[in-house]
Design a protein around this motif. Structure first.
Motif, PDB file in Angstrom:
ATOM      1  N   ILE A   1       6.294  16.769  15.493  1.00  0.00           N
ATOM      2  CA  ILE A   1       4.930  17.114  15.900  1.00  0.00           C
ATOM      3  C   ILE A   1       3.911  16.551  14.936  1.00  0.00           C
ATOM      4  N   GLU A   2       2.908  15.852  15.483  1.00  0.00           N
ATOM      5  CA  GLU A   2       1.851  15.248  14.668  1.00  0.00           C
ATOM      6  C   GLU A   2       0.498  15.539  15.314  1.00  0.00           C
ATOM      7  N   VAL A   3      -0.373  16.224  14.599  1.00  0.00           N
ATOM      8  CA  VAL A   3      -1.657  16.637  15.151  1.00  0.00           C
ATOM      9  C   VAL A   3      -2.652  15.462  15.217  1.00  0.00           C
ATOM     10  N   ASN A   4      -2.471  14.489  14.333  1.00  0.00           N
ATOM     11  CA  ASN A   4      -3.402  13.360  14.255  1.00  0.00           C
ATOM     12  C   ASN A   4      -3.027  12.284  15.270  1.00  0.00           C
ATOM     13  N   PRO A   5      -3.878  12.013  16.263  1.00  0.00           N
ATOM     14  CA  PRO A   5      -3.538  11.051  17.321  1.00  0.00           C
ATOM     15  C   PRO A   5      -3.300   9.631  16.840  1.00  0.00           C
TER      16      PRO A   5
ATOM     17  N   HIS B   1      11.034  12.766  -7.787  1.00  0.00           N
ATOM     18  CA  HIS B   1       9.824  11.977  -8.007  1.00  0.00           C
ATOM     19  C   HIS B   1       8.975  12.002  -6.750  1.00  0.00           C
ATOM     20  N   PHE B   2       7.681  11.948  -6.945  1.00  0.00           N
ATOM     21  CA  PHE B   2       6.731  11.819  -5.839  1.00  0.00           C
ATOM     22  C   PHE B   2       6.962  10.443  -5.222  1.00  0.00           C
ATOM     23  N   GLU B   3       6.815  10.338  -3.900  1.00  0.00           N
ATOM     24  CA  GLU B   3       7.161   9.094  -3.205  1.00  0.00           C
ATOM     25  C   GLU B   3       6.488   7.852  -3.825  1.00  0.00           C
ATOM     26  N   TYR B   4       7.315   6.868  -4.184  1.00  0.00           N
ATOM     27  CA  TYR B   4       6.874   5.564  -4.706  1.00  0.00           C
ATOM     28  C   TYR B   4       6.140   5.643  -6.043  1.00  0.00           C
TER      29      TYR B   4
ATOM     30  N   LEU C   1       9.549  20.594   7.105  1.00  0.00           N
ATOM     31  CA  LEU C   1       8.127  20.901   6.944  1.00  0.00           C
ATOM     32  C   LEU C   1       7.471  19.818   6.100  1.00  0.00           C
ATOM     33  N   ASP C   2       6.529  19.062   6.708  1.00  0.00           N
ATOM     34  CA  ASP C   2       5.874  17.973   5.987  1.00  0.00           C
ATOM     35  C   ASP C   2       4.462  17.734   6.502  1.00  0.00           C
ATOM     36  N   HIS C   3       3.880  18.742   7.138  1.00  0.00           N
ATOM     37  CA  HIS C   3       2.520  18.596   7.679  1.00  0.00           C
ATOM     38  C   HIS C   3       1.505  19.211   6.718  1.00  0.00           C
ATOM     39  N   TRP C   4       0.387  19.629   7.185  1.00  0.00           N
ATOM     40  CA  TRP C   4      -0.634  20.200   6.305  1.00  0.00           C
ATOM     41  C   TRP C   4      -0.009  21.328   5.515  1.00  0.00           C
ATOM     42  N   LYS C   5      -0.100  21.302   4.214  1.00  0.00           N
ATOM     43  CA  LYS C   5       0.644  22.186   3.310  1.00  0.00           C
ATOM     44  C   LYS C   5       0.307  23.663   3.490  1.00  0.00           C
ATOM     45  N   TYR C   6      -0.951  23.958   3.816  1.00  0.00           N
ATOM     46  CA  TYR C   6      -1.334  25.372   3.973  1.00  0.00           C
ATOM     47  C   TYR C   6      -0.777  25.951   5.271  1.00  0.00           C
TER      48      TYR C   6
ATOM     49  N   ALA D   1      11.581  21.706   3.019  1.00  0.00           N
ATOM     50  CA  ALA D   1      10.124  21.566   2.821  1.00  0.00           C
ATOM     51  C   ALA D   1       9.788  20.503   1.795  1.00  0.00           C
ATOM     52  N   ASP D   2       8.912  19.570   2.163  1.00  0.00           N
ATOM     53  CA  ASP D   2       8.446  18.542   1.240  1.00  0.00           C
ATOM     54  C   ASP D   2       7.228  19.062   0.469  1.00  0.00           C
ATOM     55  N   ASN D   3       6.899  18.439  -0.657  1.00  0.00           N
ATOM     56  CA  ASN D   3       5.639  18.656  -1.382  1.00  0.00           C
ATOM     57  C   ASN D   3       5.391  20.050  -1.914  1.00  0.00           C
ATOM     58  N   VAL D   4       6.415  20.758  -2.297  1.00  0.00           N
ATOM     59  CA  VAL D   4       6.187  22.130  -2.757  1.00  0.00           C
ATOM     60  C   VAL D   4       5.545  22.167  -4.152  1.00  0.00           C
TER      61      VAL D   4
ATOM     62  N   GLU E   1       0.831  -1.209   0.000  1.00  0.00           N
ATOM     63  CA  GLU E   1       0.000   0.000   0.000  1.00  0.00           C
ATOM     64  C   GLU E   1       0.863   1.256   0.000  1.00  0.00           C
ATOM     65  N   TRP E   2       0.528   2.195  -0.871  1.00  0.00           N
ATOM     66  CA  TRP E   2       1.224   3.486  -0.901  1.00  0.00           C
ATOM     67  C   TRP E   2       1.030   4.231   0.404  1.00  0.00           C
ATOM     68  N   ALA E   3       2.035   5.003   0.832  1.00  0.00           N
ATOM     69  CA  ALA E   3       1.910   5.877   2.010  1.00  0.00           C
ATOM     70  C   ALA E   3       2.754   7.127   1.797  1.00  0.00           C
ATOM     71  N   MET E   4       2.391   8.225   2.438  1.00  0.00           N
ATOM     72  CA  MET E   4       3.013   9.529   2.179  1.00  0.00           C
ATOM     73  C   MET E   4       4.324   9.761   2.947  1.00  0.00           C
ATOM     74  N   ASN E   5       5.251   8.847   2.762  1.00  0.00           N
ATOM     75  CA  ASN E   5       6.584   8.969   3.357  1.00  0.00           C
ATOM     76  C   ASN E   5       7.480   9.837   2.492  1.00  0.00           C
TER      77      ASN E   5
ATOM     78  N   ILE F   1       3.537  18.896  -5.313  1.00  0.00           N
ATOM     79  CA  ILE F   1       2.337  18.085  -5.056  1.00  0.00           C
ATOM     80  C   ILE F   1       2.253  17.740  -3.559  1.00  0.00           C
ATOM     81  N   PRO F   2       1.222  18.106  -2.797  1.00  0.00           N
ATOM     82  CA  PRO F   2       0.072  18.930  -3.206  1.00  0.00           C
ATOM     83  C   PRO F   2       0.398  20.396  -3.435  1.00  0.00           C
ATOM     84  N   GLY F   3       1.608  20.836  -3.107  1.00  0.00           N
ATOM     85  CA  GLY F   3       1.947  22.254  -3.189  1.00  0.00           C
ATOM     86  C   GLY F   3       1.687  22.890  -1.839  1.00  0.00           C
TER      87      GLY F   3
HETATM   88  O1  LIG Z   1      -1.009  15.592   9.000  1.00  0.00           O
HETATM   89  C1  LIG Z   1      -1.773  15.278   8.115  1.00  0.00           C
HETATM   90  N1  LIG Z   1      -1.417  15.013   6.842  1.00  0.00           N
HETATM   91  C2  LIG Z   1      -0.028  14.902   6.604  1.00  0.00           C
HETATM   92  C3  LIG Z   1       0.467  16.077   5.878  1.00  0.00           C
HETATM   93  N2  LIG Z   1       1.071  15.558   4.652  1.00  0.00           N
HETATM   94  C4  LIG Z   1       0.330  15.491   3.569  1.00  0.00           C
HETATM   95  O2  LIG Z   1      -0.820  15.877   3.588  1.00  0.00           O
HETATM   96  C5  LIG Z   1       0.928  14.888   2.330  1.00  0.00           C
HETATM   97  C6  LIG Z   1       0.061  14.533   1.283  1.00  0.00           C
HETATM   98  C7  LIG Z   1       0.582  13.930   0.134  1.00  0.00           C
HETATM   99  C8  LIG Z   1      -0.321  13.551  -0.952  1.00  0.00           C
HETATM  100  C9  LIG Z   1      -0.177  14.112  -2.208  1.00  0.00           C
HETATM  101  C10 LIG Z   1      -1.024  13.715  -3.244  1.00  0.00           C
HETATM  102  C11 LIG Z   1      -2.026  12.799  -3.000  1.00  0.00           C
HETATM  103  F1  LIG Z   1      -2.857  12.420  -4.003  1.00  0.00           F
HETATM  104  C12 LIG Z   1      -2.170  12.262  -1.714  1.00  0.00           C
HETATM  105  C13 LIG Z   1      -1.334  12.633  -0.695  1.00  0.00           C
HETATM  106  C14 LIG Z   1       1.959  13.655   0.012  1.00  0.00           C
HETATM  107  C15 LIG Z   1       2.812  14.034   1.049  1.00  0.00           C
HETATM  108  O3  LIG Z   1       4.156  13.787   0.966  1.00  0.00           O
HETATM  109  C16 LIG Z   1       2.316  14.650   2.210  1.00  0.00           C
HETATM  110  O4  LIG Z   1       3.206  14.996   3.186  1.00  0.00           O
HETATM  111  C17 LIG Z   1      -3.213  15.112   8.349  1.00  0.00           C
HETATM  112  C18 LIG Z   1      -3.659  14.999   9.630  1.00  0.00           C
HETATM  113  C19 LIG Z   1      -5.015  14.829   9.813  1.00  0.00           C
HETATM  114  O5  LIG Z   1      -5.564  14.697  11.007  1.00  0.00           O
HETATM  115  N3  LIG Z   1      -5.833  14.775   8.735  1.00  0.00           N
HETATM  116  C20 LIG Z   1      -5.315  14.897   7.503  1.00  0.00           C
HETATM  117  N4  LIG Z   1      -4.027  15.052   7.275  1.00  0.00           N
END
Ligand SMILES: O=C(NCCNC(=O)c1cc(-c2ccc(F)cc2)cc(O)c1O)c1cc(O)ncn1
Ligand SMILES: [Mg+2]
Length: 217
Positions: free
Chosen positions: A89-93, A197-200, A140-145, A168-171, A37-41, A173-175
């Protein structure tokens, strides 16, 4: 299925990685993401650049925003000197709980502190509560905004010094809305963009931005 993707990844790591071996944990996690399974590493090319930054900078105090499952926390900490440490720091428990297990599996719990709170609240407390004077490396790799909010907060708290690196990651995708304009437009940083390249995903391009702080202490 009753389990989440992150829990399935952790189960795979516990069954296939060598306890106490960070390299094995990372290799096994990459294998899981390519075969199951893909994951956002922040993996592969992104991880190689991160390794290069840590090896060259030899940071004492590192801050990561957005732990997710702890992949990049392990990636950073495995190259840290004995007394150096990483606060992540991770906001999601749910993510934080998995990350703590992954850190333990890698045997890096003495170097990595996983905090399950909102990044802004922790940044405001780094000096008083977390005994931090300066940050040598920020990832920086948390919520992009939130990248732009938090980098401004880090500057306000005077946590950077000459030579500190903000990575900073993802500048792409997602930007990270507003972040690139801000950091490239600031006289306090020297920024470099890396097309990766985007991860994986061998057919998708992303980008990472390395910014060296050259501003006043
Ligand atoms: O912390 C929270 N997300 C991680 C931030 N990181 C990302 O969002 C992230 C996303 C992508 C990504 C890009 C394209 C796509 F199609 C799917 C995912 C890649 C990355 O490399 C990231 O780092 C979070 C906490 C929460 O409670 N709910 C929600 N999100
Ligand atoms: Mg990312």
């Amino acid at each position: 299925k009753g389990t989440t993707r992150e829990q399935r990844a952790l189960k795979y790591l516990k069954e296939h990685a060598r306890q106490g071996d960070p390299d094995s944990v990372l290799e096994t996690f990459d294998e899981f993401c390519r075969t199951q399974e893909w994951a956002m590493n922040a993996a592969e090319e992104k991880g190689d650049i991160l390794d290069e930054i840590v090896r060259e900078l030899q940071p004492t105090t590192c801050l990561e925003l957005g732990t997710y499952c702890g992949y990049s926390a392990v990636r950073i900490a495995r190259n840290l000197s004995p007394s150096a440490r990483l606060i992540t720091i991770e906001v999601n428990p749910d993510y934080a709980a998995v990350a703590r297990e992954v850190v333990k599996l890698a045997g890096l719990q003495d170097k990595i502190e996983v905090i399950n709170l909102d990044s802004a609240d922790v940044i405001r407390e780094l000096k008083n509560t977390y005994d931090v004077t300066k940050l040598d490396l920020v990832f920086l790799d948390h919520w992009k905004y939130l990248y732009i909010r938090d980098i401004k907060l880090i500057e306000e708290e005077k946590l950077l010094k000459k030579g500190s690196v903000v990575f900073a990651d993802n500048v792409i995708i997602p930007g990270a809305p507003g972040y690139l304009e801000y950091i490239r437009g600031s006289k306090n940083y020297k920024s470099t963009f890396y097309s990766v390249h985007f991860e994986y995903m061998d057919d998708m391009k992303d980008g990472v931005e390395k910014s060296v702080y050259i501003g006043d202490e």
